[in-house]
Design a protein around this motif. Structure first.
Motif: not given
Length: 404
Positions: A39-54
């Motif tokens: 994508t050309g986006l900066p390299e990143f990592t997402i960890t964890g999760e929530t039940d938030l609907p937004g």
């Protein structure tokens, strides 16, 4: 409350790549659920999760990237634009608007090569409005006034859209002024200019230089020469540094001024003497103690008589979230609360948004001690729910916010 909780599940890793076209877009509504790699986006990592609907909205200071992802860490939409080597420009303040029941999005698009007066915290450009399918429908700049010409570029710190033809914009203006006490020769300064436009006409505006009493309120917590009215080290002292605004229940404009350590309320019905109150700083009107005052704050939200700010707190290098409950009749502080995560210091940018109870969406801006750029943190449970971590912290975020 303090904590350093962590989450376990790694959900997404985006690999840095440059697209041939120079612009990359991803929209599941149009493209299906294709893997948004390369994508050309900066390299990143997402960890964890929530039940938030937004969704979470992330913008960057020095690169043209926007990212929207859901509570499980799945990318919903992104934008990437290539920049020439050695050129740094951002897409700031990515947000969602609901106007007459319709959804719109907007962001600030910094214009490459525009004069930013040598200030790293100024990104002159245009506000881009997108429809619910992320199609560009409008670009906004200043309208003609006694202060600026039509088309003058905006600052990117904040933007309020009341409807599609009614909005409040911010800008920085460099000028020579002759009302600074003890500097009659006329120093050069950069001042804050706010403009409200309805149906193409300017209906209200505000200039910080119209209030000479403000000059003595400048502090050096964040920038050593912010009060250099003698122009000894800079010809553009950024003496107030506007960075956020919200409307309160009365329709007043509540603004954050980083170099005043002050949150200020402006009367939109007044063309002169518009300052109604100041919270924190040298001219605090609510009796705050030194411990209760902000230092270099970057973000403000208002809920009734409660004001919350992301307090970078450069004076101690211990960033915190502060909440004030105010008595406006007696100009008094009813209650004060602060919370922070041990070891976190953001020297610039950042945001704090209460989602519910003691759960906050936190954008860490220019985080100085790790590369976590955003998280959702439950201070009551002392637990981090989800985080976004950048491979390169130099590519720091401007603002990270949550919208349902």
């Amino acid at each position: 409350m303090k904590g350093t909780g962590s989450a376990a599940a790694i959900l997404i890793v985006i690999i840095l790549a440059v697209t041939a076209a120079g612009i990359a877009l991803y929209n599941p509504a149009q493209n299906g659920n294709d893997d948004p790699s390369d994508t050309g986006l900066p390299e990143f990592t997402i960890t964890g999760e929530t039940d938030l609907p937004g969704n979470f909205f992330v913008s960057f200071v020095y690169t043209k990237n926007l990212i929207m992802f859901d509570g499980k860490g799945n990318i919903v939409w992104y934008l990437h634009k290539d920049l020439p080597d050695g050129v740094y420009a951002g897409t700031w303040d990515f947000k969602k608007h609901i106007i007459d029941g319709k959804v719109y999005y907007s962001y600030h698009d910094q214009k490459v090569g525009a004069d930013h007066y040598g200030l790293p915290g100024y990104a002159p450009g245009e506000r881009v409005i997108l429809d619910s399918d992320f199609n560009e429908v409008k670009r906004i700049t200043f309208e003609q006034s006694d202060t600026v010409d039509k088309g003058h570029l905006l600052d990117g710190h904040d933007f309020l859209m009341i409807d599609m033809n009614h909005y409040i914009m911010s800008g920085y203006i460099k000028d020579t002024v002759y009302n600074v006490p003890d500097y009659p020769e006329g120093p050069s300064v950069v001042y804050s200019y706010l403009q409200e436009v309805q149906d193409g006409a300017v209906v209200w505006d505000w200039k910080s230089i119209d209030y000479p009493e403000i000059y003595s309120l400048t502090v050096e917590d964040a920038t050593y020469n912010a009060d250099d009215f003698g122009n000894l080290t800079t010809d553009a002292p950024d003496y107030v540094h506007f960075n956020a605004m919200r409307l309160n229940d009365n329709g007043d404009l509540v603004c954050s001024f980083r170099h005043l350590n002050t949150i200020m309320c402006l009367d939109r019905d007044a063309q002169t003497d518009a300052i109604k109150w100041m919270l924190s700083g040298k001219n605090d009107m609510f009796g705050l103690s030194d411990e209760e005052k902000t230092s270099s704050q970057h973000y403000v939200t208002v809920d009734g008589n409660t004001v919350t700010a992301f307090d970078n707190h450069n004076i101690t290098e211990e960033t915190r979230i502060v909440t004030y409950t105010l008595d406006f009749a007696d100009m008094d502080l009813e209650s004060f609360d602060s919370c922070r995560i041990d070891g976190k210091f953001s020297s610039a940018c950042g945001s704090a948004q209460r989602i519910s109870g003691d759960m906050f969406m936190l954008g860490w801006g220019k985080c100085e001690n790790d590369n976590v750029c955003m998280c959702v943190y439950d201070f009551a449970a002392d637990k981090e729910l989800i985080r976004m971590q950048l491979a390169s912290p130099e590519n720091f975020t401007y603002r990270c916010v949550y919208y349902e």
